[in-house]
Motif scaffolding. Structure first.
Motif, PDB file in Angstrom:
ATOM      1  N   ASN A 148      -7.178  26.436  62.734  1.00  0.00           N
ATOM      2  CA  ASN A 148      -8.137  27.416  62.432  1.00  0.00           C
ATOM      3  C   ASN A 148      -9.427  26.838  61.391  1.00  0.00           C
ATOM      4  O   ASN A 148      -9.070  25.680  60.671  1.00  0.00           O
ATOM      5  CB  ASN A 148      -7.783  28.783  61.709  1.00  0.00           C
ATOM      6  CG  ASN A 148      -7.368  28.804  60.427  1.00  0.00           C
ATOM      7  OD1 ASN A 148      -7.440  27.716  59.634  1.00  0.00           O
ATOM      8  ND2 ASN A 148      -7.109  29.763  59.879  1.00  0.00           N
ATOM      9  N   ILE A 149     -10.428  27.431  61.230  1.00  0.00           N
ATOM     10  CA  ILE A 149     -11.179  27.342  59.906  1.00  0.00           C
ATOM     11  C   ILE A 149     -11.167  28.697  58.984  1.00  0.00           C
ATOM     12  O   ILE A 149     -11.124  29.778  59.702  1.00  0.00           O
ATOM     13  CB  ILE A 149     -12.805  26.779  60.275  1.00  0.00           C
ATOM     14  CG1 ILE A 149     -13.401  28.012  61.046  1.00  0.00           C
ATOM     15  CG2 ILE A 149     -12.562  25.502  60.897  1.00  0.00           C
ATOM     16  CD1 ILE A 149     -14.247  28.903  60.433  1.00  0.00           C
ATOM     17  N   SER A 150     -11.174  28.512  57.818  1.00  0.00           N
ATOM     18  CA  SER A 150     -11.335  29.884  56.974  1.00  0.00           C
ATOM     19  C   SER A 150     -12.172  29.653  55.876  1.00  0.00           C
ATOM     20  O   SER A 150     -12.404  28.470  55.200  1.00  0.00           O
ATOM     21  CB  SER A 150      -9.929  30.248  56.592  1.00  0.00           C
ATOM     22  OG  SER A 150      -9.379  29.275  55.387  1.00  0.00           O
ATOM     23  N   SER A 151     -13.039  30.584  55.556  1.00  0.00           N
ATOM     24  CA  SER A 151     -14.048  30.577  54.544  1.00  0.00           C
ATOM     25  C   SER A 151     -14.292  31.812  53.850  1.00  0.00           C
ATOM     26  O   SER A 151     -14.179  32.758  54.554  1.00  0.00           O
ATOM     27  CB  SER A 151     -15.400  30.003  55.112  1.00  0.00           C
ATOM     28  OG  SER A 151     -16.193  29.949  54.131  1.00  0.00           O
ATOM     29  N   PRO A 152     -14.469  31.947  52.428  1.00  0.00           N
ATOM     30  CA  PRO A 152     -15.095  33.258  52.022  1.00  0.00           C
ATOM     31  C   PRO A 152     -16.292  33.690  52.730  1.00  0.00           C
ATOM     32  O   PRO A 152     -17.196  32.798  53.259  1.00  0.00           O
ATOM     33  CB  PRO A 152     -15.395  32.718  50.651  1.00  0.00           C
ATOM     34  CG  PRO A 152     -14.723  31.515  50.319  1.00  0.00           C
ATOM     35  CD  PRO A 152     -14.587  31.054  51.393  1.00  0.00           C
ATOM     36  N   GLY A 153     -16.332  35.040  53.152  1.00  0.00           N
ATOM     37  CA  GLY A 153     -17.633  35.342  53.883  1.00  0.00           C
ATOM     38  C   GLY A 153     -18.882  35.059  53.284  1.00  0.00           C
ATOM     39  O   GLY A 153     -20.111  34.987  53.968  1.00  0.00           O
ATOM     40  N   SER A 154     -18.848  34.702  52.093  1.00  0.00           N
ATOM     41  CA  SER A 154     -20.173  34.623  51.329  1.00  0.00           C
ATOM     42  C   SER A 154     -20.630  33.081  51.606  1.00  0.00           C
ATOM     43  O   SER A 154     -21.906  32.755  51.533  1.00  0.00           O
ATOM     44  CB  SER A 154     -20.030  34.654  49.750  1.00  0.00           C
ATOM     45  OG  SER A 154     -18.964  33.910  49.316  1.00  0.00           O
ATOM     46  N   TYR A 155     -19.714  32.407  52.318  1.00  0.00           N
ATOM     47  CA  TYR A 155     -20.181  30.980  52.467  1.00  0.00           C
ATOM     48  C   TYR A 155     -20.479  30.568  53.968  1.00  0.00           C
ATOM     49  O   TYR A 155     -20.969  29.742  54.056  1.00  0.00           O
ATOM     50  CB  TYR A 155     -19.000  30.185  52.256  1.00  0.00           C
ATOM     51  CG  TYR A 155     -18.834  29.738  50.835  1.00  0.00           C
ATOM     52  CD1 TYR A 155     -19.435  28.454  50.153  1.00  0.00           C
ATOM     53  CD2 TYR A 155     -17.873  30.372  49.873  1.00  0.00           C
ATOM     54  CE1 TYR A 155     -19.216  27.994  48.937  1.00  0.00           C
ATOM     55  CE2 TYR A 155     -18.045  30.005  48.412  1.00  0.00           C
ATOM     56  CZ  TYR A 155     -18.442  28.840  48.010  1.00  0.00           C
ATOM     57  OH  TYR A 155     -18.370  28.603  46.652  1.00  0.00           O
ATOM     58  N   ILE A 156     -20.248  31.654  54.812  1.00  0.00           N
ATOM     59  CA  ILE A 156     -20.254  31.513  56.458  1.00  0.00           C
ATOM     60  C   ILE A 156     -20.862  32.912  56.699  1.00  0.00           C
ATOM     61  O   ILE A 156     -20.238  33.870  56.407  1.00  0.00           O
ATOM     62  CB  ILE A 156     -19.105  31.163  56.944  1.00  0.00           C
ATOM     63  CG1 ILE A 156     -19.341  30.517  58.232  1.00  0.00           C
ATOM     64  CG2 ILE A 156     -18.054  32.214  56.839  1.00  0.00           C
ATOM     65  CD1 ILE A 156     -18.380  30.036  58.843  1.00  0.00           C
ATOM     66  N   PRO A 157     -21.991  32.712  57.514  1.00  0.00           N
ATOM     67  CA  PRO A 157     -22.637  33.894  58.122  1.00  0.00           C
ATOM     68  C   PRO A 157     -21.797  34.250  59.149  1.00  0.00           C
ATOM     69  O   PRO A 157     -20.970  33.864  59.989  1.00  0.00           O
ATOM     70  CB  PRO A 157     -23.881  33.128  59.011  1.00  0.00           C
ATOM     71  CG  PRO A 157     -24.025  31.949  58.259  1.00  0.00           C
ATOM     72  CD  PRO A 157     -22.766  31.598  57.884  1.00  0.00           C
ATOM     73  N   LEU A 158     -21.341  35.671  58.885  1.00  0.00           N
ATOM     74  CA  LEU A 158     -20.078  36.202  59.643  1.00  0.00           C
ATOM     75  C   LEU A 158     -20.514  36.355  61.180  1.00  0.00           C
ATOM     76  O   LEU A 158     -19.847  36.578  62.135  1.00  0.00           O
ATOM     77  CB  LEU A 158     -19.892  37.881  59.080  1.00  0.00           C
ATOM     78  CG  LEU A 158     -19.492  37.906  57.680  1.00  0.00           C
ATOM     79  CD1 LEU A 158     -18.945  39.104  57.192  1.00  0.00           C
ATOM     80  CD2 LEU A 158     -18.013  36.812  57.709  1.00  0.00           C
ATOM     81  N   ASP A 159     -21.896  36.631  61.383  1.00  0.00           N
ATOM     82  CA  ASP A 159     -22.482  36.890  62.575  1.00  0.00           C
ATOM     83  C   ASP A 159     -22.278  35.424  63.603  1.00  0.00           C
ATOM     84  O   ASP A 159     -22.619  35.351  64.808  1.00  0.00           O
ATOM     85  CB  ASP A 159     -23.931  37.256  62.840  1.00  0.00           C
ATOM     86  CG  ASP A 159     -24.763  36.338  61.961  1.00  0.00           C
ATOM     87  OD1 ASP A 159     -24.296  35.045  61.496  1.00  0.00           O
ATOM     88  OD2 ASP A 159     -25.961  36.669  62.135  1.00  0.00           O
ATOM     89  N   GLU A 160     -21.854  34.396  63.062  1.00  0.00           N
ATOM     90  CA  GLU A 160     -21.955  33.012  63.517  1.00  0.00           C
ATOM     91  C   GLU A 160     -20.322  32.901  63.857  1.00  0.00           C
ATOM     92  O   GLU A 160     -20.034  31.653  64.581  1.00  0.00           O
ATOM     93  CB  GLU A 160     -22.274  31.763  62.603  1.00  0.00           C
ATOM     94  CG  GLU A 160     -23.732  31.574  62.436  1.00  0.00           C
ATOM     95  CD  GLU A 160     -23.893  30.560  61.610  1.00  0.00           C
ATOM     96  OE1 GLU A 160     -23.122  29.742  61.432  1.00  0.00           O
ATOM     97  OE2 GLU A 160     -25.197  30.487  61.319  1.00  0.00           O
ATOM     98  N   LEU A 161     -19.429  33.549  63.403  1.00  0.00           N
ATOM     99  CA  LEU A 161     -18.054  33.501  63.805  1.00  0.00           C
ATOM    100  C   LEU A 161     -17.656  33.330  65.334  1.00  0.00           C
ATOM    101  O   LEU A 161     -17.035  32.682  65.871  1.00  0.00           O
ATOM    102  CB  LEU A 161     -17.161  34.701  63.055  1.00  0.00           C
ATOM    103  CG  LEU A 161     -17.015  34.528  61.398  1.00  0.00           C
ATOM    104  CD1 LEU A 161     -16.487  35.747  60.832  1.00  0.00           C
ATOM    105  CD2 LEU A 161     -16.609  33.131  60.926  1.00  0.00           C
ATOM    106  N   ASP A 162     -18.394  34.495  66.059  1.00  0.00           N
ATOM    107  CA  ASP A 162     -18.068  34.569  67.245  1.00  0.00           C
ATOM    108  C   ASP A 162     -19.121  33.593  68.088  1.00  0.00           C
ATOM    109  O   ASP A 162     -19.307  33.661  69.468  1.00  0.00           O
ATOM    110  CB  ASP A 162     -18.513  36.165  67.719  1.00  0.00           C
ATOM    111  CG  ASP A 162     -17.002  37.065  67.807  1.00  0.00           C
ATOM    112  OD1 ASP A 162     -16.349  36.734  68.319  1.00  0.00           O
ATOM    113  OD2 ASP A 162     -17.398  37.879  67.112  1.00  0.00           O
ATOM    114  N   GLY A 163     -19.949  32.823  67.388  1.00  0.00           N
ATOM    115  CA  GLY A 163     -21.065  31.920  67.998  1.00  0.00           C
ATOM    116  C   GLY A 163     -20.491  30.658  67.874  1.00  0.00           C
ATOM    117  O   GLY A 163     -19.583  30.152  68.247  1.00  0.00           O
TER     118      GLY A 163
END
Length: 278
Positions: free
Chosen positions: A232-247
């Motif tokens: 997996n990759i894990s990251s604070p939501g502030s570092y990674i756009p949540l809308d890119e998680l499924d993309g």
């Protein structure tokens, strides 16, 4: 004889061969953790519900073998260097980690997020590889860290390798801890989520284990097609756009999982051909 009776008979038969002293010694070593690095004989006796004299003999034996060491200037014990040697030898023997590491590094570089690999042991996952993020603050996750499987993205991937009855048996009589409102808190809820994960082929976790931390996980398969690990990759939501998680993030994680699986000999087309011919 019923299957339940068979299982009880098998358990009773196995019990005859258990070495109590060895079992107690290993249980003593398991008392130590990152939060409890030093323990006195009294602490160990309370934890194991054993007489002080028994704990003393176990501690002396383990100290002599290098698995425990006396804390300088005190009456406490800590884990010895022999434990580290065993752990590193175990990890070094796993081709899986060697195969995965360059792909996890590339995944970290492509996403900016920390990348991990874990296996399942019972109701827990164990981290066997980690590549820290270069852009984010260091986390408390290290190789050897254990988390509850039902609450984590990699845990849900690994539970997906089981059938529903196996999951029910695994959690029979166990209360599922809710870490956030997004954590499954009952077995039926867990079964429903895992089924969705299986159908999707990956897991996206938005704060299910730790508030503010998102992750994406995918399965790693061996030559037989069996799920042997998860990444997996894990990251604070502030570092990674949540809308890119499924993309794009999901695509990167799946690609890395496929590459690692291919190095382990997994060939989806070959398995499909075998299945069609059977």
């Amino acid at each position: 004889m019923s299957s339940e009776a068979d299982e009880k008979a098998a358990a009773a038969d196995t019990e005859r061969y258990v070495v109590p002293g060895l079992e107690r010694g290993l249980r003593l070593l398991e008392c130590f953790s990152r939060d409890r690095r030093e323990m006195t004989l009294a602490d160990l006796g309370r934890e194991l519900a054993l007489p002080r004299s028994t704990v003393f003999r176990l501690a002396v034996t383990l100290e002599r073998m290098g698995y425990l060491q006396r804390v300088v200037g005190g009456k406490s014990y800590a884990l010895g260097s022999r434990i580290l040697t065993l752990g590193f030898e175990y990890l070094a023997s796993m081709d899986l980690v060697e195969v995965a590491r360059p792909h996890l590094t590339a995944l970290r570089d492509a996403t900016g997020a920390a990348a991990h690999m874990a296996i399942r042991e019972g109701r827990e996952i164990v981290y066997i590889a980690r590549v820290a993020s270069q852009a984010q603050l260091a986390s408390n996750v290290h190789v050897g860290t254990r988390f509850q499987a039902h609450a984590t993205s990699m845990g849900r991937v690994l539970l997906g390798a089981l059938n529903d009855s196996d999951i029910v048996n695994l959690y029979a009589g166990v209360a599922l801890e809710r870490f956030t409102e997004f954590t499954p808190g009952t077995v039926p809820e867990l079964l429903d989520i895992v089924e969705q994960d299986r159908n999707r082929g990956y897991v996206v976790s938005r704060f299910a284990f730790e508030r503010g931390v998102a992750s994406v996980a995918a399965p790693v398969r061996d030559a037989s097609g069996r799920i042997v690990a998860a990444i997996n990759i894990s990251s604070p939501g502030s570092y990674i756009p949540l809308d890119e998680l499924d993309g794009v993030i999901k695509d990167r994680v799946l690609e890395s999982a496929r590459e690692i699986s291919a190095w382990l000999g997994f060939r989806p087309a070959a398995l499909e051909q075998r299945a069609a011919g059977s």
